[in-house]
Write an enzyme that holds these catalytic residues in place. Structure first.
Site, PDB file in Angstrom:
ATOM      1  N   ARG A  53      20.559  -7.922  16.283  1.00 36.28           N
ATOM      2  CA  ARG A  53      19.853  -6.748  15.745  1.00 36.28           C
ATOM      3  C   ARG A  53      20.623  -6.192  14.545  1.00 36.28           C
ATOM      4  NH1 ARG A  53      21.129  -2.257  17.873  1.00 36.28           N
ATOM      5  NH2 ARG A  53      20.927  -2.931  20.035  1.00 36.28           N
ATOM      6  N   TYR A 114      -2.632   2.528   1.730  1.00 37.42           N
ATOM      7  CA  TYR A 114      -2.958   1.603   2.805  1.00 37.42           C
ATOM      8  C   TYR A 114      -3.308   2.437   4.048  1.00 37.42           C
ATOM      9  CZ  TYR A 114      -2.163  -1.760   6.528  1.00 37.42           C
ATOM     10  OH  TYR A 114      -2.302  -2.541   7.642  1.00 37.42           O
ATOM     11  N   ASP A 187       5.626   1.730  -2.679  1.00 38.58           N
ATOM     12  CA  ASP A 187       5.077   0.583  -1.950  1.00 38.58           C
ATOM     13  C   ASP A 187       4.616  -0.417  -3.013  1.00 38.58           C
ATOM     14  OD1 ASP A 187       3.400  -1.254  -0.684  1.00 38.58           O
ATOM     15  OD2 ASP A 187       2.645   0.195   0.773  1.00 38.58           O
ATOM     16  N   LYS A 212       2.075  -9.901   3.068  1.00 38.49           N
ATOM     17  CA  LYS A 212       1.094 -10.185   2.039  1.00 38.49           C
ATOM     18  C   LYS A 212       1.650 -11.238   1.067  1.00 38.49           C
ATOM     19  CE  LYS A 212      -0.783  -6.966   4.448  1.00 38.49           C
ATOM     20  NZ  LYS A 212      -0.795  -5.565   4.092  1.00 38.49           N
TER      21      LYS A 212
HETATM   22  C1  LIG Z   1      -0.443  -4.343   4.739  1.00 37.15           C
HETATM   23  C2  LIG Z   1       0.110  -3.211   3.981  1.00 37.15           C
HETATM   24  C3  LIG Z   1       1.059  -2.346   4.552  1.00 37.15           C
HETATM   25  C4  LIG Z   1       1.501  -2.459   5.993  1.00 37.15           C
HETATM   26  O1  LIG Z   1       2.221  -3.624   6.225  1.00 37.15           O
HETATM   27  P1  LIG Z   1       2.244  -4.396   7.640  1.00 37.15           P
HETATM   28  O2  LIG Z   1       3.104  -5.569   7.344  1.00 37.15           O
HETATM   29  O3  LIG Z   1       0.826  -4.732   7.977  1.00 37.15           O
HETATM   30  O4  LIG Z   1       2.828  -3.444   8.627  1.00 37.15           O
HETATM   31  C5  LIG Z   1       1.574  -1.346   3.758  1.00 37.15           C
HETATM   32  N1  LIG Z   1       1.173  -1.182   2.472  1.00 37.15           N
HETATM   33  C6  LIG Z   1       0.272  -1.992   1.902  1.00 37.15           C
HETATM   34  C7  LIG Z   1      -0.125  -1.756   0.479  1.00 37.15           C
HETATM   35  C8  LIG Z   1      -0.302  -3.025   2.633  1.00 37.15           C
HETATM   36  O5  LIG Z   1      -1.228  -3.810   2.062  1.00 37.15           O
END
Ligand SMILES: *Cc1c(COP(=O)(O)O)cnc(C)c1O
Length: 402
Positions: A53, A114, A187, A212
Site C-alpha cells: 500500500r 464529470y 482534471d 480513459k
Molecule cells: C471518468 C472521469 C472521471 C472519473 O474517473 P474514474 O476513473 O471513473 O473514477 C473524472 N473526470 C473525468 C473528466 C472523467 O471522464
C-alpha cells in the site's frame, strides 16, 4: 536509453518516462511486483519497500511516467516516485486530494463536471466533511473572482469539460489566483498530457481518470494525481497511504502499457474527431456541434492556444452534438450505429457513443443539467482509432435514422 534526459519529447516520454532497464535481468518493461510485503534485514531496515500500500515498484514506474509527461518539476529519476500518485480510480484520486482539506474550507468548482465528480462533491464531501462548494462557469474569470471567499482553499477545474466541452483558460486563472492560498487543480482527463500540461501553466495539481486516454484500451480503472510542489506531494503521499485507495500492481502495469502508445493514439483520436465534427456540423439533422477544434467552438481561441499536439492546435477525441430532434429521434441515432458502441466511458481505442442525460450525467440534478444545456437531444461521441472512413459512414448511417 537513459531516461534522465530532461530534453526528451513527449512521445519519447510516453515510452521511456520514469522507466529504466532492470539492472538484474535486462527486462525492458518494469516487472509486475505482486508481493504485498518485503523482507527486512533487521527490524525497520528495508530497501525502500515495506508494504505494497505504501510502496510498490510497478506503481512507482507508472507514477514516475505520468509525472514526467505532465512536466512535474520534482525529480523522477530515482527508483522512488516524487510527483505522481496512482489510485484505484479517478474518483479515488479526487477524493484523496479533497482529504487534504479541512472542515470549514471552501472549494470553487467548475459548473460542468464529470457526473461522478459532481456527485462526490455534493453528496459525499459536502455533507460528511463540512466543506462548501460553489459551482461557477470558469470560462468567466470575473465569476471565479466573485466566488472567492477568505475560506477558499481549492479551485477545481475540468477543461475541456464533460460533456459540454467548455474550455477554461488555465494560464489566465493561475495568473488571477496566484499567491492567494488557493490550491489550483485541473482534471486533465479529456486533454491528456499530450495536448495540455496544466502544471506548466501555473496549476498546482493535475488529476486524471487514467481509465480513459492514459489506459486507452477500456480494460483498467485508475486515477492519477501529479504535482510539482514538494509540500503538496508530501501531503498527497501521506493521504494516499493513510486512506489506502492505491492502484494495484497489475492495473499499474496495464496503465503503463497503455500510456506507451498515447502519443500515437491521441494523434488519430484528434484527426478523426475533427473529420466527424465537420461532418456533423454540415448536416441539417444537427442543431449544434461542440468540438474544441472547430472555429465555431465558443472558446475556440483559448482552445487553439492551450491544446496542441506536437506544436499544432488539436481538439481532442470527444465531440458533443445536439441533434435537431426529440428524445425518440436521439434514441434512433444512438441505436443505428454499428461501429460505435453504445456505452459510458471514453478515451479507449474503440469508438463509443452515449446519451449524457440518461447515462453518464443521470446523477446531476435535472435543473442543473437543464442550465448546462444537457438535454434530450444531446449526444456525446468518443472517437476511437478505427478507420476514419468507417466511422464517418457509421455517423452518416445514424444521421439518416434520426
Ligand atoms: C471518468 C472521469 C472521471 C472519473 O474517473 P474514474 O476513473 O471513473 O473514477 C473524472 N473526470 C473525468 C473528466 C472523467 O471522464
Amino acid at each position: 536509453m537513459s531516461e534522465h534526459d530532461s530534453q526528451m519529447q513527449l512521445d519519447t516520454l510516453t515510452v521511456h518516462g520514469g522507466q529504466h532497464v532492470c539492472p538484474q535481468t535486462g527486462a525492458v518493461m518494469p516487472p509486475v511486483y505482486l508481493s504485498s510485503t518485503y523482507a527486512q534485514t533487521a527490524p525497520g531496515e528495508h530497501q525502500g519497500f515495506e508494504y505494497s500500500r505504501s510502496h510498490n515498484p510497478t506503481r512507482y514506474a507508472l507514477e514516475r511516467c505520468i509525472a514526467r509527461l505532465e512536466g512535474s518539476a520534482l525529480d523522477q529519476s530515482q527508483d522512488v516516485s516524487f510527483g505522481g500518485f496512482a489510485f484505484s480510480s479517478g474518483l479515488a484520486a479526487t477524493a484523496t486530494l479533497l482529504d487534504t482539506l479541512k472542515s470549514g474550507d471552501h472549494v470553487i468548482a467548475m459548473d460542468d463536471l464529470y457526473g461522478g465528480t459532481h456527485r462526490l462533491f455534493r453528496q459525499v464531501i459536502n455533507p460528511s466533511r463540512g466543506i462548501d462548494f460553489t459551482f461557477v462557469d470558469m470560462t468567466d474569470l470575473d465569476a471565479i473572482e466573485a466566488a472567492v471567499t477568505d475560506r477558499t482553499r481549492l479551485l477545481w477545474v475540468e477543461t475541456p469539460t464533460n460533456p459540454m466541452l467548455k474550455i477554461s483558460d488555465l494560464q489566465a486563472i493561475a495568473d488571477r489566483l496566484r499567491g492567494r492560498g488557493i490550491l489550483l487543480a485541473c482534471d486533465n482527463t479529456f486533454a491528456t498530457p499530450m495536448l495540455q500540461r496544466p502544471l506548466t501553466m501555473g496549476f498546482d495539481v493535475v488529476m486524471h481518470s487514467g481509465t480513459k486516454y492514459i489506459g486507452g484500451h477500456s480494460d483498467v480503472v485508475c486515477g492519477m494525481l501529479v504535482t510539482s510542489d514538494q509540500a503538496i506531494a508530501e501531503r498527497i503521499r501521506f493521504h494516499q497511504n493513510a486512506v489506502g485507495s492505491v492502484l494495484g500492481p497489475f492495473d499499474s502495469y496495464l496503465a503503463l502499457r497503455g500510456a506507451k502508445t498515447m502519443a500515437l493514439r491521441m494523434q488519430r483520436h484528434c484527426d478523426s474527431a475533427l473529420r466527424i465534427a465537420q461532418l456533423l456540423e454540415a448536416s441539417d439533422k444537427v442543431a449544434q456541434v461542440i468540438y474544441p477544434g472547430l472555429p465555431s467552438h465558443p472558446q475556440a481561441d483559448v482552445a487553439r492556444r492551450q491544446m496542441c499536439l506536437g506544436g499544432t492546435p488539436a481538439g481532442g477525441g470527444m465531440i458533443t452534438a445536439t441533434l435537431e430532434t426529440d428524445l425518440a429521434g436521439s434514441r434512433r441515432f444512438l441505436e443505428a450505429v454499428q461501429v460505435f458502441a453504445l456505452a459510458e466511458s471514453l478515451g479507449g481505442v474503440e469508438s463509443l457513443i452515449e446519451h449524457p442525460a440518461i447515462m453518464t450525467h443521470a446523477s446531476v440534478p435535472p435543473e442543473h443539467r437543464a442550465a448546462l444545456g444537457i438535454g434530450d437531444a444531446l449526444v456525446r461521441l468518443s472517437v476511437g482509432i478505427e478507420s476514419p472512413d468507417d466511422l464517418c459512414r457509421d455517423v452518416e448511417r445514424a444521421l439518416a435514422a434520426v
